[in-house]
Design an enzyme around this catalytic site. Structure first.
Site, PDB file in Angstrom:
ATOM      1  CG  HIS A   4       5.712-109.229 -28.792  1.00  0.00           C
ATOM      2  ND1 HIS A   4       4.758-109.281 -27.795  1.00  0.00           N
ATOM      3  CD2 HIS A   4       5.649-110.413 -29.421  1.00  0.00           C
ATOM      4  CE1 HIS A   4       4.137-110.447 -27.851  1.00  0.00           C
ATOM      5  NE2 HIS A   4       4.663-111.151 -28.820  1.00  0.00           N
ATOM      6  CB  CYS A   5      11.171-110.491 -29.235  1.00  0.00           C
ATOM      7  SG  CYS A   5      10.146-110.760 -30.707  1.00  0.00           S
ATOM      8  CB  ILE A   6      14.462-108.877 -25.785  1.00  0.00           C
ATOM      9  CG1 ILE A   6      15.010-108.946 -27.211  1.00  0.00           C
ATOM     10  CG2 ILE A   6      15.590-109.179 -24.810  1.00  0.00           C
ATOM     11  CD1 ILE A   6      16.115-107.966 -27.482  1.00  0.00           C
ATOM     12  CG  ASP A  35      10.534-114.313 -27.516  1.00  0.00           C
ATOM     13  OD1 ASP A  35       9.327-114.074 -27.305  1.00  0.00           O
ATOM     14  OD2 ASP A  35      11.065-114.178 -28.632  1.00  0.00           O
TER      15      ASP A  35
END
Length: 448
Positions: free
Chosen positions: A278-280, A283
């Site tokens: 979900h992040c890299i 974001d």
């Protein structure tokens, strides 16, 4: 500080110190459920809230829907008598502290999708009362807490810093990482005002080894983005090096392993078939979007995003070239087996998994694609790939694997018989260096 503020803050601080403050965790996914766990284990009463009634039903019955958090963990939480789960938003008024752990995806135009954050803030606002602490943990752009969440909460007439307390503390969850679990990772905390910061620090100090206060919620939001942009940019670098060295006949994994022996000035990052989680993958684009508001270009970040986003196409072409060179076949009509549907090894988390894009690309070129993943028995629905939902993992069967034209290792789960795979399949394209790390090599192996 006026008297009501002192009273609200002091009262909540006392309940936190006594561990009688009820902590509501909103969003019981890969971030929220581990967070709920550590608060229960540290003695706090916890109210888990999720809009998905299936999750609420499962947890209430002692079942888990996350592989690395087994049913025995959920059973133990329930047995404490301090863990309750609900889909009823009216119950959020019972909580003293409300921690928001909801998704923050991107739109199709790669802009922040604040739908879940806005909906959650509006849900909290409906039962908001003086003395509550609200902390956003979802990854987001600098300014979200102050510019999005705060105005929604204040609509009812309560004021942040006076009647209610508002903060931001970025989640640092790494699903399946046993060395760095939620309870062992320091928490960065930024807040809207001194009282909110003090209360948030007191709450997290009770459950994590260290808290790191910063000057504002926006600074804490920037910390989260910086951590993941650092990873995204360095992964993009090694993904580009992989393509360069492949053209030269050089093994990029051997290069990185050797470079990592330098005791200073180098940190190893590893290439792959594309970013997941979900992040890299997400974001960096939150910051590029916000930067445009300030007329600042983010060329370096966007270039990294372009490189990482292009990796699924590169590994598919690598597979096509190997299939043509080794067997004189094209992708059209070829039977391809993908190893791994999760975005990282040893978890069942499929968020932003490059496997989904690879399946789509292969099938666009006429290949027939199956996958095997012991952690993902069935592909779950997703916003970008709804047409892949419901596909099921084929069994691990080396005899059957010989019937495929090629296998591609997309996710390097531990415990798989990579030597057996190399012996069974006529061609194995390895995007993770899983075979050689397992001590398996042979003429059918191609690195990608």
């Amino acid at each position: 500080m006026d008297a009501p503020t002192a009273s609200h803050a002091a009262s909540l601080a006392a309940r936190i110190a006594a561990r009688t403050a009820t902590v509501a965790i909103i969003g019981l996914g890969y971030v929220g459920l581990p967070l709920a766990r550590i608060f229960v284990e540290r003695g706090f009463p916890v109210l888990g809230f999720d809009t998905d009634p299936a999750k609420v039903t499962a947890l209430a019955a002692g079942r888990s829907y996350i592989h690395h958090i087994g049913p025995e963990v959920i059973g133990a939480l329930n047995a404490t008598g301090r863990f309750a789960v609900t889909a009823d938003p009216a119950r959020l008024g019972e909580a003293d502290a409300l921690l928001i752990c909801v998704p923050t995806p991107l739109t199709r135009h790669r802009e922040p999708d604040m739908t879940y954050v806005v909906a959650t803030a509006e849900t909290i606002a409906a039962t908001l009362r003086p003395g509550q602490l609200v902390i956003l943990e979802s990854s987001t752009y600098p300014g979200t807490t102050a510019e999005v969440v705060k105005p929604i909460l204040e609509r009812a007439g309560l004021r942040s810093g006076t009647d209610i307390f508002l903060a931001y503390s970025p989640e640092r969850e790494d699903p399946g990482n046993i060395d760095h679990s939620t309870s062992r990772i320091p928490k960065v905390v930024g807040a809207e005002g001194e009282d909110a910061l003090a209360l948030s620090l007191a709450l997290y100090d009770a459950v994590v080894p260290r808290t790191v206060p910063v000057s504002s919620a926006a600074t804490a939001e920037a910390v989260k983005l910086t951590e993941n942009i650092f990873r995204a940019v360095n992964i993009a670098l090694v993904n580009e090096l992989k393509q360069i060295y492949a053209a030269m006949g050089i093994d990029v994994w051997e290069v990185i392993n050797a470079a990592a022996t330098k005791p200073f000035g180098f940190m190893p990052f590893w290439p792959g078939p594309g970013l997941g989680g979900h992040c890299i993958p997400i974001d960096p684009f939150y910051l590029t979007w916000k930067a445009r508001e300030h007329e600042v270009a983010t060329r370096f970040i966007e270039l990294a995003g372009e490189i990482n986003t292009a990796m699924p196409r590169w590994v598919v072409q690598r597979l096509a070239d190997a299939l043509n060179d080794r067997a004189g076949k094209g992708l059209k009509g070829a039977r391809i087996l993908l190893l791994g549907a999760a975005y990282k090894k040893n978890v069942d988390d499929m968020r932003e998994s490059p496997t989904l894009k690879i399946i789509e690309l292969l099938e666009e070129r006429g290949a027939a694609v199956d996958y095997h993943d012991p952690y993902v028995p069935e592909i779950r629905p997703s916003r970008e790939y709804p047409h892949l939902a419901g596909r099921r993992s084929v069994p691990w069967d080396l005899a059957a694997f010989g019937g495929y034209d090629a296998a591609m290792i997309v996710t390097d789960h531990d415990g798989l018989d990579y030597a057996g795979l190399l012996a069974a399949a006529p061609l194995v394209v390895d995007t993770r260096n899983a075979c050689r790390r397992a001590g398996a090599d042979g003429p059918t192996l191609v690195l990608a």
